[in-house]
Scaffold this active site. Sequence first.
Site, PDB file in Angstrom:
ATOM      1  N   ALA A   5       2.969  -0.644   4.726  1.00  0.00           N
ATOM      2  CA  ALA A   5       2.567  -0.550   6.279  1.00  0.00           C
ATOM      3  C   ALA A   5       1.878  -2.154   6.712  1.00  0.00           C
ATOM      4  O   ALA A   5       1.938  -2.169   7.978  1.00  0.00           O
ATOM      5  CB  ALA A   5       1.644   0.497   6.433  1.00  0.00           C
ATOM      6  N   ARG A  29       7.203   0.919  13.611  1.00  0.00           N
ATOM      7  CA  ARG A  29       7.525   0.416  12.486  1.00  0.00           C
ATOM      8  C   ARG A  29       8.651  -0.710  12.801  1.00  0.00           C
ATOM      9  O   ARG A  29       9.366  -1.348  11.898  1.00  0.00           O
ATOM     10  CB  ARG A  29       8.435   1.454  11.457  1.00  0.00           C
ATOM     11  N   ARG A  89      13.140   4.450  12.602  1.00  0.00           N
ATOM     12  CA  ARG A  89      12.094   5.446  12.734  1.00  0.00           C
ATOM     13  C   ARG A  89      11.053   5.003  13.857  1.00  0.00           C
ATOM     14  O   ARG A  89      11.709   4.308  14.818  1.00  0.00           O
ATOM     15  CB  ARG A  89      11.367   4.951  11.509  1.00  0.00           C
ATOM     16  N   HIS A  95      12.548  -2.825   2.553  1.00  0.00           N
ATOM     17  CA  HIS A  95      12.278  -1.590   2.847  1.00  0.00           C
ATOM     18  C   HIS A  95      12.997  -0.658   2.281  1.00  0.00           C
ATOM     19  O   HIS A  95      14.286  -0.724   2.747  1.00  0.00           O
ATOM     20  CB  HIS A  95      11.923  -1.614   4.417  1.00  0.00           C
ATOM     21  N   PRO A 103       0.591  -1.064   0.040  1.00  0.00           N
ATOM     22  CA  PRO A 103       0.061  -0.034   0.076  1.00  0.00           C
ATOM     23  C   PRO A 103       0.804   1.179  -0.113  1.00  0.00           C
ATOM     24  O   PRO A 103       1.955   1.409   0.711  1.00  0.00           O
ATOM     25  CB  PRO A 103      -0.908  -0.121   1.494  1.00  0.00           C
ATOM     26  N   ASN A 104       0.408   2.425  -0.913  1.00  0.00           N
ATOM     27  CA  ASN A 104       0.953   3.587  -0.797  1.00  0.00           C
ATOM     28  C   ASN A 104       2.377   3.731  -1.517  1.00  0.00           C
ATOM     29  O   ASN A 104       2.651   4.945  -1.939  1.00  0.00           O
ATOM     30  CB  ASN A 104       1.121   4.236   0.542  1.00  0.00           C
ATOM     31  N   GLU A 148      12.246  -9.659   2.058  1.00  0.00           N
ATOM     32  CA  GLU A 148      11.624  -8.657   2.702  1.00  0.00           C
ATOM     33  C   GLU A 148      12.361  -7.468   2.377  1.00  0.00           C
ATOM     34  O   GLU A 148      13.528  -7.393   2.749  1.00  0.00           O
ATOM     35  CB  GLU A 148      11.070  -8.764   4.138  1.00  0.00           C
ATOM     36  N   TYR A 192      11.828   8.524   1.430  1.00  0.00           N
ATOM     37  CA  TYR A 192      11.766   7.502   0.454  1.00  0.00           C
ATOM     38  C   TYR A 192      12.511   7.923  -0.838  1.00  0.00           C
ATOM     39  O   TYR A 192      12.780   7.222  -1.909  1.00  0.00           O
ATOM     40  CB  TYR A 192      10.427   7.506   0.323  1.00  0.00           C
ATOM     41  N   ASP A 219       0.895 -15.546   7.032  1.00  0.00           N
ATOM     42  CA  ASP A 219       0.415 -16.807   6.678  1.00  0.00           C
ATOM     43  C   ASP A 219       0.504 -17.236   5.230  1.00  0.00           C
ATOM     44  O   ASP A 219       0.777 -18.247   4.778  1.00  0.00           O
ATOM     45  CB  ASP A 219      -0.991 -17.011   7.220  1.00  0.00           C
ATOM     46  N   ARG A 271       5.661  12.429  -2.541  1.00  0.00           N
ATOM     47  CA  ARG A 271       5.680  13.048  -0.974  1.00  0.00           C
ATOM     48  C   ARG A 271       6.644  12.216  -0.324  1.00  0.00           C
ATOM     49  O   ARG A 271       7.112  11.326  -0.804  1.00  0.00           O
ATOM     50  CB  ARG A 271       4.422  12.713  -0.502  1.00  0.00           C
ATOM     51  N   ASN A 329       8.207  -5.694  -0.752  1.00  0.00           N
ATOM     52  CA  ASN A 329       8.003  -4.475   0.116  1.00  0.00           C
ATOM     53  C   ASN A 329       6.474  -4.479   0.573  1.00  0.00           C
ATOM     54  O   ASN A 329       5.735  -3.833  -0.528  1.00  0.00           O
ATOM     55  CB  ASN A 329       8.476  -3.270  -0.554  1.00  0.00           C
TER      56      ASN A 329
HETATM   57  O1  CA2 Z   1      10.563   2.047   3.934  1.00  0.00           O
HETATM   58  C1  CA2 Z   1       9.720   1.222   3.331  1.00  0.00           C
HETATM   59  O2  CA2 Z   1       9.891   0.918   2.175  1.00  0.00           O
HETATM   60  C2  CA2 Z   1       8.465   1.039   3.980  1.00  0.00           C
HETATM   61  O3  CA2 Z   1       7.791  -0.175   3.617  1.00  0.00           O
HETATM   62  C3  CA2 Z   1       7.406   2.089   3.391  1.00  0.00           C
HETATM   63  C4  CA2 Z   1       6.087   2.062   3.937  1.00  0.00           C
HETATM   64  C5  CA2 Z   1       6.334   2.203   5.493  1.00  0.00           C
HETATM   65  O4  CA2 Z   1       4.785   1.963   6.041  1.00  0.00           O
HETATM   66  C6  CA2 Z   1       6.961   0.986   6.054  1.00  0.00           C
HETATM   67  O5  CA2 Z   1       7.219   1.309   7.618  1.00  0.00           O
HETATM   68  C7  CA2 Z   1       8.331   1.161   5.435  1.00  0.00           C
HETATM   69  C8  CA2 Z   1       4.952   3.189   3.588  1.00  0.00           C
HETATM   70  C9  CA2 Z   1       5.169   3.210   1.975  1.00  0.00           C
HETATM   71  C10 CA2 Z   1       4.400   4.443   1.617  1.00  0.00           C
HETATM   72  O6  CA2 Z   1       5.238   5.301   0.497  1.00  0.00           O
HETATM   73  C11 CA2 Z   1       4.817   6.625   0.525  1.00  0.00           C
HETATM   74  C12 CA2 Z   1       5.783   7.016  -0.565  1.00  0.00           C
HETATM   75  C13 CA2 Z   1       5.661   8.483  -0.672  1.00  0.00           C
HETATM   76  C14 CA2 Z   1       4.459   9.434  -0.051  1.00  0.00           C
HETATM   77  C15 CA2 Z   1       3.600   8.579   0.945  1.00  0.00           C
HETATM   78  C16 CA2 Z   1       3.828   7.237   1.111  1.00  0.00           C
END
Ligand code: CA2
Length: 149
Positions: free
Chosen positions: A82, A116, A112, A105, A10-11, A103, A23, A92, A18, A79
């Site tokens: 969240a 997390r 962080r 990230h 997700p996201n 895995e 990121y 599972d 953003r 990846n």
């Molecule tokens: O660091 C990573 O790759 C994460 O898996 C990214 C997830 C976060 O919830 C994990 O804790 C760590 C979030 C991905 C959302 O990515 C965004 C990118 C730009 C703007 C908003 C969200």
Amino acid sequence: MTKILVLNGPNLNLLGQREPAVYGSATLADVEALCAKACDAAGVSLAFKQSNHEGELVEALHQAGRDQAAGELLGVVFNAGAYTHTSVALHDAIKGAAVTVIELHISNVHAREAFRHHSYISPAAKAVMAGFGVQGYALAIAGLVQLSK
Ligand code: CA2
């Protein structure tokens, strides 16, 4: 030619739009391009997916398990976004599908927020990578190829 699945949760479709301090500025399309390059260099083909829906990620892992059992897939660079920190269903699914998962990230989740720091994916994963930015995808692809030799 065997295949690697790069699966994003997700996201991650918002990458580059953003939070560049966390990121980076690469978009998900840029990530797909760098994964394609890493797969070319390793002599494997690439399947690349993103979903904001937990059930779709579960289904993708089940299909990956079937593809791996058929000798068509080396494994998955995953990846889970969240869902990493919340999803027993994804844990599972990895176990149930008996699929090899790296895995991944982009950020160093351990540097962080405390929420997390726990991952439901890690105990089911073959290896875990965090904090290399988007270049981590290329490193994880190379690592998955090495593990399969
Ligand atoms: O660091 C990573 O790759 C994460 O898996 C990214 C997830 C976060 O919830 C994990 O804790 C760590 C979030 C991905 C959302 O990515 C965004 C990118 C730009 C703007 C908003 C969200």
